[in-house]
Motif scaffolding. Structure first.
Motif, PDB file in Angstrom:
ATOM      1  N   TRP A 103      21.514   7.072  49.478  1.00 32.86           N
ATOM      2  CA  TRP A 103      22.055   6.244  50.672  1.00 32.86           C
ATOM      3  C   TRP A 103      22.936   6.345  50.533  1.00 32.86           C
ATOM      4  N   VAL A 104      23.962   5.989  48.844  1.00 32.82           N
ATOM      5  CA  VAL A 104      25.311   5.919  49.064  1.00 32.82           C
ATOM      6  C   VAL A 104      26.086   6.169  50.183  1.00 32.82           C
ATOM      7  N   SER A 105      25.954   7.713  50.218  1.00 31.61           N
ATOM      8  CA  SER A 105      27.046   8.861  50.942  1.00 31.61           C
ATOM      9  C   SER A 105      26.532   8.599  52.291  1.00 31.61           C
ATOM     10  N   PHE A 106      25.064   8.456  52.611  1.00 33.29           N
ATOM     11  CA  PHE A 106      24.633   8.244  54.224  1.00 33.29           C
ATOM     12  C   PHE A 106      25.216   7.046  55.022  1.00 33.29           C
ATOM     13  N   ILE A 107      24.987   6.153  53.604  1.00 32.19           N
ATOM     14  CA  ILE A 107      25.728   4.645  55.183  1.00 32.19           C
ATOM     15  C   ILE A 107      27.159   4.609  55.270  1.00 32.19           C
ATOM     16  N   GLN A 108      27.959   5.489  54.722  1.00 37.02           N
ATOM     17  CA  GLN A 108      28.758   5.349  54.553  1.00 37.02           C
ATOM     18  C   GLN A 108      29.529   6.242  55.772  1.00 37.02           C
ATOM     19  N   ALA A 109      28.483   7.238  56.070  1.00 38.32           N
ATOM     20  CA  ALA A 109      29.181   8.348  57.272  1.00 38.32           C
ATOM     21  C   ALA A 109      28.775   7.136  58.596  1.00 38.32           C
ATOM     22  N   LEU A 110      28.038   6.672  57.815  1.00 40.35           N
ATOM     23  CA  LEU A 110      27.364   6.265  59.681  1.00 40.35           C
ATOM     24  C   LEU A 110      28.268   5.102  59.513  1.00 40.35           C
ATOM     25  N   ALA A 111      29.494   4.104  58.470  1.00 43.30           N
ATOM     26  CA  ALA A 111      30.609   3.803  59.045  1.00 43.30           C
ATOM     27  C   ALA A 111      31.439   4.218  59.797  1.00 43.30           C
ATOM     28  N   HIS A 112      31.405   5.335  60.058  1.00 36.12           N
ATOM     29  CA  HIS A 112      32.650   6.349  60.884  1.00 36.12           C
ATOM     30  C   HIS A 112      31.743   6.991  61.756  1.00 36.12           C
ATOM     31  N   ARG A 113      30.672   6.120  62.251  1.00 35.07           N
ATOM     32  CA  ARG A 113      29.843   6.923  63.291  1.00 35.07           C
ATOM     33  C   ARG A 113      30.865   6.433  64.842  1.00 35.07           C
ATOM     34  N   PRO A 114      31.129   7.249  66.253  1.00 36.94           N
ATOM     35  CA  PRO A 114      31.413   6.416  66.894  1.00 36.94           C
ATOM     36  C   PRO A 114      31.295   5.496  67.515  1.00 36.94           C
ATOM     37  N   GLY A 115      31.930   4.549  68.124  1.00 32.45           N
ATOM     38  CA  GLY A 115      30.780   3.280  68.676  1.00 32.45           C
ATOM     39  C   GLY A 115      30.822   2.082  68.276  1.00 32.45           C
ATOM     40  N   GLY A 116      31.157   2.177  66.305  1.00 32.02           N
ATOM     41  CA  GLY A 116      30.157   1.838  65.584  1.00 32.02           C
ATOM     42  C   GLY A 116      28.937   1.315  64.438  1.00 32.02           C
ATOM     43  N   PRO A 117      29.063   1.254  63.367  1.00 24.54           N
ATOM     44  CA  PRO A 117      27.894   1.323  62.437  1.00 24.54           C
ATOM     45  C   PRO A 117      26.482   0.929  62.653  1.00 24.54           C
ATOM     46  N   PRO A 118      25.494   1.468  62.677  1.00 22.10           N
ATOM     47  CA  PRO A 118      23.481   1.014  63.689  1.00 22.10           C
ATOM     48  C   PRO A 118      23.727  -0.106  62.637  1.00 22.10           C
ATOM     49  N   TYR A 119      23.077  -1.037  63.000  1.00 20.81           N
ATOM     50  CA  TYR A 119      22.168  -1.663  61.431  1.00 20.81           C
ATOM     51  C   TYR A 119      20.902  -0.675  60.761  1.00 20.81           C
ATOM     52  N   ILE A 120      21.300  -0.864  59.373  1.00 22.22           N
ATOM     53  CA  ILE A 120      20.402   0.004  58.985  1.00 22.22           C
ATOM     54  C   ILE A 120      19.226  -1.199  57.826  1.00 22.22           C
ATOM     55  N   ARG A 121      17.787  -0.721  58.044  1.00 23.17           N
ATOM     56  CA  ARG A 121      17.333  -1.689  56.831  1.00 23.17           C
ATOM     57  C   ARG A 121      16.909  -0.338  55.930  1.00 23.17           C
ATOM     58  N   ILE A 122      16.116  -0.655  54.613  1.00 26.72           N
ATOM     59  CA  ILE A 122      15.790   0.049  53.993  1.00 26.72           C
ATOM     60  C   ILE A 122      14.648  -0.374  53.141  1.00 26.72           C
ATOM     61  N   THR A 123      14.231   0.478  52.781  1.00 24.58           N
ATOM     62  CA  THR A 123      12.642  -0.378  51.705  1.00 24.58           C
ATOM     63  C   THR A 123      12.231   1.199  50.384  1.00 24.58           C
ATOM     64  N   GLY A 124      12.868   0.474  49.946  1.00 21.60           N
ATOM     65  CA  GLY A 124      12.504   1.440  48.538  1.00 21.60           C
ATOM     66  C   GLY A 124      10.918   1.021  48.121  1.00 21.60           C
ATOM     67  N   VAL A 125      10.015   2.361  47.860  1.00 25.03           N
ATOM     68  CA  VAL A 125       9.205   2.036  47.370  1.00 25.03           C
ATOM     69  C   VAL A 125       9.086   2.495  45.980  1.00 25.03           C
ATOM     70  N   ASP A 126       8.784   1.676  45.074  1.00 23.28           N
ATOM     71  CA  ASP A 126       9.184   2.220  43.394  1.00 23.28           C
ATOM     72  C   ASP A 126       8.556   3.666  42.530  1.00 23.28           C
ATOM     73  N   ASP A 127       8.482   3.590  41.444  1.00 25.02           N
ATOM     74  CA  ASP A 127       7.331   4.385  40.648  1.00 25.02           C
ATOM     75  C   ASP A 127       8.510   3.557  39.199  1.00 25.02           C
ATOM     76  N   SER A 128       6.915   3.798  38.279  1.00 24.00           N
ATOM     77  CA  SER A 128       7.921   3.129  36.781  1.00 24.00           C
ATOM     78  C   SER A 128       8.772   3.991  36.012  1.00 24.00           C
ATOM     79  N   GLN A 129       9.078   5.347  36.128  1.00 21.36           N
ATOM     80  CA  GLN A 129       9.959   5.811  35.298  1.00 21.36           C
ATOM     81  C   GLN A 129      11.488   5.421  36.392  1.00 21.36           C
ATOM     82  N   SER A 130      11.849   5.256  37.066  1.00 25.10           N
ATOM     83  CA  SER A 130      12.633   4.392  37.945  1.00 25.10           C
ATOM     84  C   SER A 130      13.086   3.297  37.382  1.00 25.10           C
ATOM     85  N   LEU A 131      11.908   2.550  37.781  1.00 26.35           N
ATOM     86  CA  LEU A 131      12.453   1.133  36.845  1.00 26.35           C
ATOM     87  C   LEU A 131      12.631   1.037  35.181  1.00 26.35           C
TER      88      LEU A 131
END
Length: 545
Positions: A296-324
């Protein structure tokens, strides 16, 4: 997981079925892609969801698979003629003949006894024939019976003669043939043959060798664990022996850089979600495999340049033990990192962590709010959800129905293109061997064979999955891949309809693949993108609403 001589821990597409001496392989319906190896005997269908495997035409015979045998009769009373459509060494033949003996002590093949004398009369000839058949029957019972015991030890069922011949000819076989023979022996509880072939395999595998040598080492570990009925134990042991968080992060990053499978998932999903949310002011993304949150790093960075300004973004992240484990901490680390990225770009942002298994996710865990445009991201995670073949709860379909009830604008699904969910062991083994052969070849094109980082990445990020597929069953087998055709059925049954992928998605992936070997292929078919190595599809991306 270094293969050793000790008994330790041993993704439509192409299916490899070698012509094999002393073996005729039954037809299996697995995946729908083209054939990699010219030695494969297969009937391919590029449009259907199945490939029907046919046995090769050339035949090899053993004492257990002889054709009808004719012993030429001479004028000697000891010469006999035997004609049968069944091998006289098979257990079926012995049982049939035993039944005839029970009907009449003078009856051979159920025919009446002649009263004439001499060779033409057949009395002596029949007597010799009967003695021969009884002898063959007794030998067959000795070789094939599983009920006899010596010193109260019940031997495992074996194909004694055939097994001996396979082991004796093992040095003439290549590694794929050896693995297939060994898997067949394990499937049939032919302990003698399996152990003999494992001893040969152990001398020929290498974690720094050719792709097939490396893959064979891990598949051998899976076979040995299965043979020892210790698949789940070995798998858990492997999990306990995971490297430290920073080490695992390094290995994951190595794979991320040298092969495009994760980039394929991230980039295709980001383009689809970005296009869908083009005019939305409040966006909520539920990511069922948040991992390190780097998607989501590049996704957020891309939306920052959207014409009219960036939207409000909320992300819900579901975890897994390997990532933890790899992060070395909870989801707060992901939220902190993404919040810093958003703040640096001037994007209004909120993160919510759901530290819970996908099997346990309920509506309240996702915090869906009115007025949000919802996107759901499922990258390489649904195949970990048990379905109806494992659990009556059928968490795989339950989660899809839950997601549908949220009325998302788009759902992105990326999965490995392989058929290992409900397939029986032997065809599942063949599928796994074929799938990971292509994957190991693709990795081999990017790093030297003696590269220590590559060796560790394969061992800690791929080998465990292979062992799980080969050695484990039931709830212990968590690697349960399905072909795109099956995912399409599941999603349709849950109420989803396909969302066509734009040219932008495919073009973005093609540009990304320019950084990699020209052997990578991208195919657009049936509303999905297929990423493959040469002729073998390895992953698919699709969008739904």
């Amino acid at each position: 997981m270094q293969p050793s001589k000790a008994s330790q821990t041993p993704e439509a597409a192409v299916h490899m079925m070698y012509h094999q001496p002393f073996q005729q392989i039954e037809s299996y319906s697995l995946s729908p892609f083209q054939v990699l190896n010219s030695n494969i005997c297969a009937d391919n269908s590029s449009q259907g969801a199945q490939v029907s495997f046919q046995a090769c035409n050339e035949q090899f015979f053993t004492l257990e698979s002889l054709p009808a045998t004719d012993y030429v009769t001479s004028n000697s009373p000891s010469a006999v003629s035997i004609s049968s459509n069944r091998s006289p060494f098979s257990p079926q033949y012995s049982q049939s003949y035993m039944s005839d003996l029970h009907h009449s002590s003078d009856n051979t093949y159920g025919s009446p006894v002649s009263g004439s004398s001499g060779v033409d009369d057949g009395n002596e000839l029949r007597h010799v024939l009967r003695e021969l058949e009884i002898k063959l029957m007794e030998e067959s019972e000795i070789d094939d019976s599983c009920s006899c015991s010596v010193n109260n030890v019940v031997p495992q069922p074996v194909f004694s003669t055939r097994g001996n011949q396979i082991v004796q000819m093992a040095h003439t076989l290549d590694l794929k043939q050896l693995l297939l023979f060994c898997a067949e022996a394990v499937s049939n509880a032919d302990i003698f043959t399996a152990e003999g072939l494992m001893n040969v395999l152990e001398q020929r595998v290498s974690v720094s060798g050719e792709p097939i040598q490396r893959l064979s080492g891990y598949m051998l570990e899976g076979l040995r664990a299965r043979l020892l009925s210790s698949g789940s134990i070995i798998y858990k042991k492997l999990k306990c022996k995971e490297p430290t968080g920073p080490e695992l992060m390094t290995y994951m990053h190595v794979l991320y850089q040298i092969c495009p499978y994760n980039k394929f998932a991230y980039m295709s999903s980001n383009v689809v979600i970005g296009e869908t949310m083009e005019n939305e002011n409040r966006i909520h993304i539920i990511d069922f495999c948040i991992a390190q949150g780097s998607q989501w790093v590049s996704f957020i960075q891309a939306l920052a340049h959207r014409p009219g300004g960036p939207p409000y973004i909320r992300i819900t992240g579901v975890d897994d033990s390997q990532s933890l484990h790899a992060r070395g901490g909870g989801l707060d680390l992901v939220g902190h990192m993404l919040s810093k990225v958003a703040a640096s770009c001037g994007v209004p942002f909120e993160f919510h962590g759901a530290a819970i298994s996908g099997c346990e996710v309920q509506l309240e865990n996702l915090r869906v709010q009115h007025g949000e445009a919802l996107a759901v991201n499922c990258p390489y995670m649904l195949h970990h959800m048990p379905d109806e073949s494992v659990n009556t709860m059928n968490h795989r379909d339950r989660l899809l129905r839950l997601i549908k009830s949220l009325s998302p604008k788009v759902v992105t699904l990326v999965e490995q293109e392989s058929n290992t969910n409900t397939a029986p062991f032997y065809p599942r083994f063949c599928e796994t061997l074929d799938y990971y052969t292509a994957m190991f070849e693709s990795i081999d094109a990017a790093r030297p064979r003696d590269d220590k980082q590559r060796i560790s990445a394969e061992e800690h990020c791929i080998a465990r999955d292979i062992v799980n597929i080969v050695a484990c069953e039931g709830a212990e087998r968590v690697e349960r891949h399905e072909l795109f055709g099956k995912w399409r059925v599941r999603l349709t049954m849950a109420g989803f309809v396909p969302r066509p992928l734009s040219f932008t998605v495919g073009n973005a992936i093609r540009d990304m693949l320019k950084e990699y070997s020209p052997n990578y292929r991208l195919l657009e078919r049936d509303g999905a993108l297929y990423l493959g190595w040469k002729s073998r599809a390895l992953a698919t991306c699709s969008a739904w609403r």
